[in-house]
Design an enzyme around this catalytic site. Structure first.
Site, short mmCIF file in Angstrom:
data_model
loop_
_atom_site.label_atom_id
_atom_site.label_comp_id
_atom_site.label_asym_id
_atom_site.label_seq_id
_atom_site.Cartn_x
_atom_site.Cartn_y
_atom_site.Cartn_z
N LEU A 88 0.70 -1.28 -0.07
CA LEU A 88 0.00 -0.01 -0.10
C LEU A 88 0.81 1.30 0.17
O LEU A 88 1.88 1.25 0.64
CB LEU A 88 -1.01 -0.03 1.39
CG LEU A 88 -1.84 -1.09 1.47
CD1 LEU A 88 -2.71 -0.86 2.69
CD2 LEU A 88 -2.69 -1.30 0.35
N ASP A 89 0.29 2.36 -0.47
CA ASP A 89 1.07 3.69 -0.36
C ASP A 89 0.22 4.60 0.66
O ASP A 89 -0.53 4.29 1.35
CB ASP A 89 0.97 4.20 -1.74
CG ASP A 89 -0.30 4.48 -2.30
OD1 ASP A 89 -1.33 4.75 -1.47
OD2 ASP A 89 -0.61 4.78 -3.60
N ASN A 90 0.67 5.79 0.55
CA ASN A 90 0.18 6.65 1.56
C ASN A 90 -1.19 6.90 1.61
O ASN A 90 -1.90 7.30 2.60
CB ASN A 90 1.00 7.95 1.79
CG ASN A 90 2.25 7.94 2.18
OD1 ASN A 90 2.91 7.00 2.71
ND2 ASN A 90 3.06 8.87 1.70
N VAL A 93 -3.98 2.60 -0.72
CA VAL A 93 -4.32 1.80 -1.83
C VAL A 93 -2.97 1.29 -2.24
O VAL A 93 -2.05 1.63 -2.18
CB VAL A 93 -5.23 2.51 -3.20
CG1 VAL A 93 -6.38 3.06 -2.72
CG2 VAL A 93 -4.15 3.84 -3.63
#
Length: 213
Positions: A88-90, A93
């Site tokens: 996941l990113d910040n 997602v």
């Protein structure tokens, strides 16, 4: 941090394959030190593929075209996966870069399913390289979400394998991404060579049959 929605295009970089450039296709990896005429060394991850007997031959164009005509447009290999927290990113997602690894993993699983040995090609120096990959995003995947990666053989022509991919959510089958990839076969001198005949035969057999094998 990249936004999860824009269209991405992975194109050839500085890795040289004869007169053509190609990015490495990772998978079952073998890092080798390659050198070209300029004396510059490259560390290239290689994916090996061949049959168990280690025989290498060349398909004629006629036979290749005959096999290509049998391919089913609705036949996909499907690999089910689950989003991991580390992907996941910040924004919560899946990061854009992770999707390429998903479809790569599905291609690897397909080769294993077909019984294509990587050890022989590694031992002889033959390899495969990803020369182009295009990704189009539709909706993001989220933490813990289950999804399926679908792989289809579009065609085999000369030294290239053309593949199509879809990622869909489970169980509702909502489209997440579609992608196309061009994979190049290389000989022991890391120059393009016709797709290994055993691989070509097995791919055609799987993607032309009704139920697989």
């Amino acid at each position: 941090m990249s936004h999860p929605f824009p269209t991405a295009r992975i194109v050839p970089s500085s890795h040289t394959v004869g007169a053509r450039s190609a990015q490495p296709l990772s998978g079952v990896l073998l890092h080798r030190r390659l050198s070209h005429s300029g004396g510059r060394h490259l560390s290239w991850p290689l994916l090996a593929a061949s049959n168990a007997n280690g025989a290498v031959g060349v398909y004629t164009c006629t036979k290749s075209h005959q096999l290509e005509a049998k391919l089913r447009a609705d036949k996909y290999y499907e690999a089910e996966m689950t989003v991991q927290d580390c992907e996941l990113d910040n924004y919560g997602v899946v990061n854009n870069a992770i999707y390429a690894s998903y479809i790569e993993k599905a291609r690897e699983e397909l080769l294993v399913r077909l019984g294509i040995s990587t050890g022989w090609v590694i031992s002889t120096g033959n390899a495969m390289a990803l020369s182009e990959q295009n990704l189009k995003y539709f909706t993001p995947l989220r933490r813990g979400q289950k999804f399926v990666v679908k792989v289809r053989l579009a065609r085999i022509k000369g030294v290239r394998i053309f593949a199509e991919h879809l990622i869909e959510t489970l169980p509702d089958r909502k489209l997440v991404l579609d992608a196309t990839a061009t994979i190049v076969c290389l000989n022991m001198n890391y120059r393009p060579t016709r797709v290994f005949p055993e691989m070509s035969a097995k791919l055609h057999r799987f993607f032309s049959s009704k139920d697989g094998y």
